[in-house]
Design an enzyme around this catalytic site. Structure first.
Site, PDB file in Angstrom:
ATOM      1  N   TRP A   1      30.236  40.358  37.565  1.00  0.00           N
ATOM      2  CA  TRP A   1      30.988  39.206  38.099  1.00  0.00           C
ATOM      3  C   TRP A   1      31.101  39.318  39.621  1.00  0.00           C
ATOM      4  CZ3 TRP A   1      35.535  39.096  40.953  1.00  0.00           C
ATOM      5  CH2 TRP A   1      36.130  37.842  41.114  1.00  0.00           C
ATOM      6  N   HIS A   2      31.214  40.572  40.096  1.00  0.00           N
ATOM      7  CA  HIS A   2      31.401  40.757  41.530  1.00  0.00           C
ATOM      8  C   HIS A   2      30.172  40.376  42.343  1.00  0.00           C
ATOM      9  CE1 HIS A   2      35.032  43.029  40.535  1.00  0.00           C
ATOM     10  NE2 HIS A   2      35.398  42.757  41.763  1.00  0.00           N
ATOM     11  N   GLY A   3      29.012  40.574  41.779  1.00  0.00           N
ATOM     12  CA  GLY A   3      27.851  40.229  42.582  1.00  0.00           C
ATOM     13  C   GLY A   3      26.559  40.453  41.843  1.00  0.00           C
TER      14      GLY A   3
ATOM     15  N   PHE B   1      31.940  36.865  46.992  1.00  0.00           N
ATOM     16  CA  PHE B   1      31.905  37.032  45.530  1.00  0.00           C
ATOM     17  C   PHE B   1      32.122  35.705  44.801  1.00  0.00           C
ATOM     18  CE2 PHE B   1      33.355  41.498  46.579  1.00  0.00           C
ATOM     19  CZ  PHE B   1      32.062  41.946  46.582  1.00  0.00           C
TER      20      PHE B   1
END
Lengths: 573, 486
Positions: B340-342, B486
């Protein structure tokens, strides 16, 4: 029975509902906060209104012009015969409008901060305090030891990853703002394509990346080093040297020669000392002589005299903007000035490309370290013959190559007939940070040498009118290590007495003394009337030719239009 | 537009507060004003992407109405929540799937397209078929897409589960999705957390004053602590190679930077929310005093961890399906949390290490040797593990991450120029703020506690730190914001 667990929202509500604050304190903190965020903008607005005449409008309200600019970009974005069916064209137009909006937003936000009275009032005192007492530099400068200053990109060249690392090249090639072309980070194709072209013309190429301070004086930045240690290099350097050698490109590394003098760099400046520069010149001259099989002149053709020059370096004065803070002392150096020096703009067998490492001591304008004693002058003296020099401060990865290309383009391939070598000096950090845009050398037409573009008027000024087709923008003041920068306007539909061309290339200051000029207010499509003088003669008389020029991105066809070149001091939008 | 900018503080915030309270004065809830302001705020980063957010909002709004069976009923009838745990019709299930799939597709396409292309290129090059590489195609990541898609999804899921009543008014729903204080970097506000506030909320002087305190402290954390630490971290992480000591200083500085950067932004978001009458829950709770990774995730980015718990871990079965399945669920949730962060395999590894540690700690049980260690030792061990995971979070690729970890263990070779980093970062300015950041991390109180009681002395201190932060922000160019990407 246990209590039901409270949700995060319930806890937050309970917390906020139980803020322990007296009504007086609450009123005070709210009133002061609101006053701070409201009063300052109103003061700024008042000042903007007051200065509206000088700036051509109230700066705060320039945000209102963003939609109009976007609309204009939309209209010019792509030709659409039938917008209903030409989806691709419509998409291009939307993209053009969006890109223009992003650009306008960025410019507006930057202006808002940089030109606010708060910034103007606070930057210098804060920088002076932090530099003097806390050793803090900024985006461009590191504070070294014992009064030494370091240009940050130069340090980063040494400490950073290899400039030829695939990951780094990929990352750099994807950098840059949405409205700018992505940079070309790999120096090898640009160098090798020039080398191949020159080889075909029977001309040699010699490269001399000028070392940066961090390579030779690391002891003045970090106590982990001692004077006289090994030369520090970027991890990719050896691979680069090997590749150039395999391709047959002659590469001069003057580091070792420079180490024969004690102080190789100026304390508060990016550049080398006159002594180190002379050592580098000798190393370069030796290799050039070997390459061209020249014998050394028995006596130098130009006599020299020693001249003392005192100045504060560009890092202190421009990067940190601490010229008046009294923190750093001006330095005095002795330069070896050529008496009655050669004209480096005249045609010669040796072509020289150089950046500010070449201009320092040669061109007082902009750098203020004296005249006629820099690298190109000393090299001419060492070799015993004149050079044709193309020099410009900064952007050495592209600017001087482009200058040479434009010159040769107008002259035709006959330009190379009497040439033996191109010597290309650039700051070594450019290998890691430069934009090595390709140049299509094979577009230089195959014809004999002809005279350069028509000159409008030898002396005196004249008035011309025209519509701006293309223009370039200056960098943000304080974001570059120089105070002056020239921009270009490319005009079409030109009218004026004695002008036989429909197009013209006008140069003018875009930034002067670290401040933007009114040139930043010009827009493409705008009609202008300008008082102009011939560029070549003005540049020579006022030493403008070596200042950084932000080139308008002209196509080859536009370059071949043979536009007369002018200079203007007067920017009247 | 970041909060810590001239434009936000001196133009947008003043304008937003003025327009919002004017709108309320004329009898409205101010949601249309807030929505328009939020779209302006979002469009300022890239105008093109407002269409994306609007599209996502429309889809979820319609899906919410279908799930709540609002169509075909009297529009003026009061909204009621569905029965929790009750049966759902096919149309309701389809609407939920449409909402989830559209949001995940949006997130997946914009966030992971480039990763997919890069992975494909790496693969074809590894097999000597480099000419098949897709080099020209790049997708720009829309700002805050990870946050607003999660928020939007939570609406449909909460309605479906019967945890919240639907919203009939499209403006109210748009306001929830686009609310500018937490739009681009959170905290992630789940629908049921603000559902009632969208219907009714209070505006009091105390609330506004606490909002001011939150905003001022958040701004100070961001500018005065995160930025100098970020400078140190950048010098270490941007270097080609780095020595043993410098690597540790660099990663500790990064741990401070990301904490103050993100928690500072959250504080500012909570503060602006309070000024507008909204109460957003706590997002950080002194995470570096955690004694285990499990505790760390109760204190770090709480809005994400609780979202993942409620909408992913529990639906996967949580800890109800046996030990092995629990470990798998923990690891899976953290892997997805990492992703989800990247769009980078480094984030997957970061999530994988955290997930693995969560499973490992659970496996150890309550009587393990580790639990018998003194508190300080447990905090230190946890922090060191977190530091190693931050290396994967900060670096661009696996090679760099491994080489940096090698430096921290004294195993990597260091090139001659690496020592220059010392000259760049070991300056009084950076060392003072670095030390201050450490003191506040381990000995300071977090913003919620600090602002619970605001005395005149505290109020003075808060305002002075804000003014100083504005002065520093005004005079310096270095002002990155980590979670904006993000």
């Amino acid at each position: 029975m246990s209590e039901p667990r409270l949700s995060r929202e319930e806890i937050a509500n309970l917390e906020v509902g139980h803020t322990d604050i007296s009504r007086g304190t609450a009123l005070t903190i709210v009133a002061l906060f609101l006053a701070f965020i409201v009063v300052l903008p109103f003061i700024q607005l008042g000042l903007d209104v007051k200065n509206a005449k000088d700036h051509g409008g109230v700066q705060t309200f320039e945000v209102a012009a963003i939609p109009a600019k976007a609309l204009k970009a939309f209209k010019n974005g792509a030709p659409i015969d039938d917008p209903a069916v030409n989806a691709a064209g419509l998409l291009k137009r939307f993209n053009a409008a969006n890109t223009q909006t992003l650009k306008s937003i960025d410019a507006y936000e930057t202006d808002l901060k940089d030109n606010s009275f708060l910034t103007q009032a606070l930057v210098s005192p804060m920088q002076a305090f932090n530099t003097r007492f806390l050793g803090q530099g900024n985006d461009l400068a590191y504070i070294g030891r014992d009064g030494w200053l370091f240009f940050r990109p130069g340090v980063n060249y040494v400490t950073g990853p290899g400039f030829l690392d695939d990951d780094r090249l990929l990352k750099r090639s994807r950098g840059g703002a949405a409205w700018e072309d992505a940079p070309t980070p790999d120096p090898r194709p640009a160098i090798l394509e020039l080398h191949s072209y020159l080889q075909a013309q029977g001309v040699q190429l010699i490269l001399m990346p000028a070392p940066v301070k961090a390579m030779l004086h690391p002891e003045h930045l970090s106590s982990r080093y001692t004077a006289g240690g090994p030369v520090l290099q970027n991890p990719s350097w050896n691979a680069f040297v090997s590749e150039m050698s395999e391709a047959g490109v002659t590469l001069v590394d003057p580091s070792t020669a420079m180490q024969t003098v004690s102080n190789m760099f100026l304390k508060t400046d990016t550049h080398w000392t006159p002594e180190a520069m002379l050592a580098a010149t000798k190393a370069l001259a030796d290799i050039t002589r070997d390459t061209l099989q020249l014998s050394a002149p028995t006596t130098p053709p130009w006599s020299t005299r020693a001249v003392e020059v005192t100045n504060l370096g560009d890092i202190a004065a421009n990067s940190l903007q601490l010229a008046d803070a009294g923190i750093f002392q001006a330095e005095t150096v002795t330069i070896q000035q050529l008496i009655d020096p050669p004209d480096l703009t005249k045609d010669a067998e040796i072509v020289f490309l150089g950046d500010s490492f070449a201009n320092i001591y040669s061109v007082d304008k902009g750098l203020a370290w004296g005249d006629d004693a820099g690298l190109a002058h000393q090299l001419a003296n060492e070799l015993g013959q004149p050079l044709l020099a193309f020099t410009q401060n900064d952007n050495a990865a592209f600017a001087t190559r482009q200058m040479l290309f434009s010159h040769a383009l107008k002259q035709g391939s006959g330009f190379w007939k009497n040439k033996k070598v191109v010597i290309w000096e650039f700051a070594i950090r450019e290998l890691a940070v430069g934009n090595w845009k390709p140049i299509q050398w094979d577009l230089i037409p195959d014809r004999g040498a002809v005279s350069t573009h028509p000159v409008a008027a030898a002396t005196g000024s004249q008035t011309i009118t025209g519509t701006i087709r293309k223009l370039s923008r200056p960098p943000k003041p304080g974001s570059v290590p120089y105070r002056d920068c020239i921009v270009q306007l490319y005009l079409e539909g030109v009218q004026g007495d004695g002008i036989d061309s429909k197009v013209a290339l006008i140069r003018l200051f875009g930034m002067q003394d670290n401040k933007w000029t009114d040139a930043t207010k010009f827009e493409p499509g705008q009609q202008v009337t300008l008082e102009v003088t011939d560029w070549a003669s003005t540049a020579k008389a006022r030493q403008l030719a070596t200042l950084r020029v932000e080139e308008a991105e002209l196509s080859v066809d536009e370059l071949l239009e043979d536009a007369p070149n002018f200079w203007t001091d007067l920017a009247t939008p | 537009m970041v909060f810590s900018s001239h434009l936000f503080i001196f133009v947008f915030l003043a304008l937003a507060l003025g327009l919002y309270y004017t709108a309320r004065r004329f009898g409205g809830k101010g949601h249309l004003t807030l929505t328009l302001l939020s779209y302006l705020f979002y469009g300022w980063a890239n105008p093109m992407f407002v269409f994306l957010m609007f599209g996502s909002t429309v889809i979820d709004y319609v899906c919410g109405l279908v799930i709540a069976k609002r169509f075909g009923r009297d529009w003026s009838a009061p909204d009621v929540a569905l029965e929790a745990g009750g049966s759902r019709t096919k149309a309701q299930r389809i609407a939920l799937m449409v909402s989830i799939c559209s949001n995940l597709s949006l997130l997946g396409f914009f966030k992971y397209f480039n990763l997919g292309v890069d992975s494909f290129n790496g693969l074809v090059e590894a097999f000597g078929m480099g000419d098949m590489a897709l080099n020209a195609i790049r997708i720009t990541l829309p700002l805050g897409i990870s946050f607003y898609t999660f928020q939007s999804m939570s609406y449909s899921i909460d309605i479906y589960r019967g945890h919240a009543r639907p919203i009939r008014n499209f403006i109210d729903f748009s306001c929830y999705v686009s609310l500018f204080p937490q739009l681009v970097a959170g905290p992630i506000i789940r629908f049921h957390e603000v559902a009632e506030q969208l219907r009714q909320r209070t505006h009091t002087l105390d609330k506004f004053a606490r909002g001011v305190a939150f905003f001022c402290l958040g701004m100070s954390k961001k500018v005065l602590l995160a930025n100098p630490c970020g400078w140190i971290a950048d010098a270490s992480f941007n270097a080609g190679s780095v020595g043993f000591v410098d690597s540790w200083v660099g990663v500790v500085a990064y741990s401070f930077q990301i904490y103050y950067d993100f928690s500072g932004y959250s504080d500012m978001a909570i503060g602006v929310g309070l000024m507008l009458g909204f109460v957003f829950p706590k997002n950080f709770d002194s995470p570096y005093i955690s004694q285990s990774i499990t505790e760390f995730w109760r204190r770090w980015h709480i809005s994400l961890s609780s979202w993942l718990r409620d909408y992913l871990y529990i639906p996967l079965g949580g800890n109800r399906l046996g030990e092995v399945r629990t470990y798998i669920n923990l690891a899976l949730v953290m892997l997805l949390g990492g992703l989800w962060h990247g769009a980078s395999w480094n984030f997957v590894i970061w999530g994988g290490i955290h997930g693995g540690m969560l499973a490992f700690e659970r496996l150890q049980g309550k009587d393990s040797f580790y639990r018998s260690l003194p508190r300080v030792a447990k905090i230190a061990v946890t922090y060191i593990i977190v530091l190693f995971t931050w290396v994967f979070f900060r670096t661009d690729d696996l090679g760099h991450a491994l080489s940096y970890c090698g430096s921290m263990l004294g195993l990597s070779s260091v090139h001659d120029g690496a020592g220059l980093i010392a000259g760049a970062v070991y300056k009084p300015y950076y060392l003072i703020y670095f030390a201050l950041a450490g003191i506040v991390v381990w000995f300071g109180v977090q913003t919620w506690d600090y602002t619970r009681k605001i005395t005149p002395f505290k109020a003075t201190l808060i305002l002075l730190s804000f003014v100083y932060a504005v002065v520093v922000m005004t005079t310096q160019q270095f002002n990155p914001f980590i979670y904006f990407i993000f």
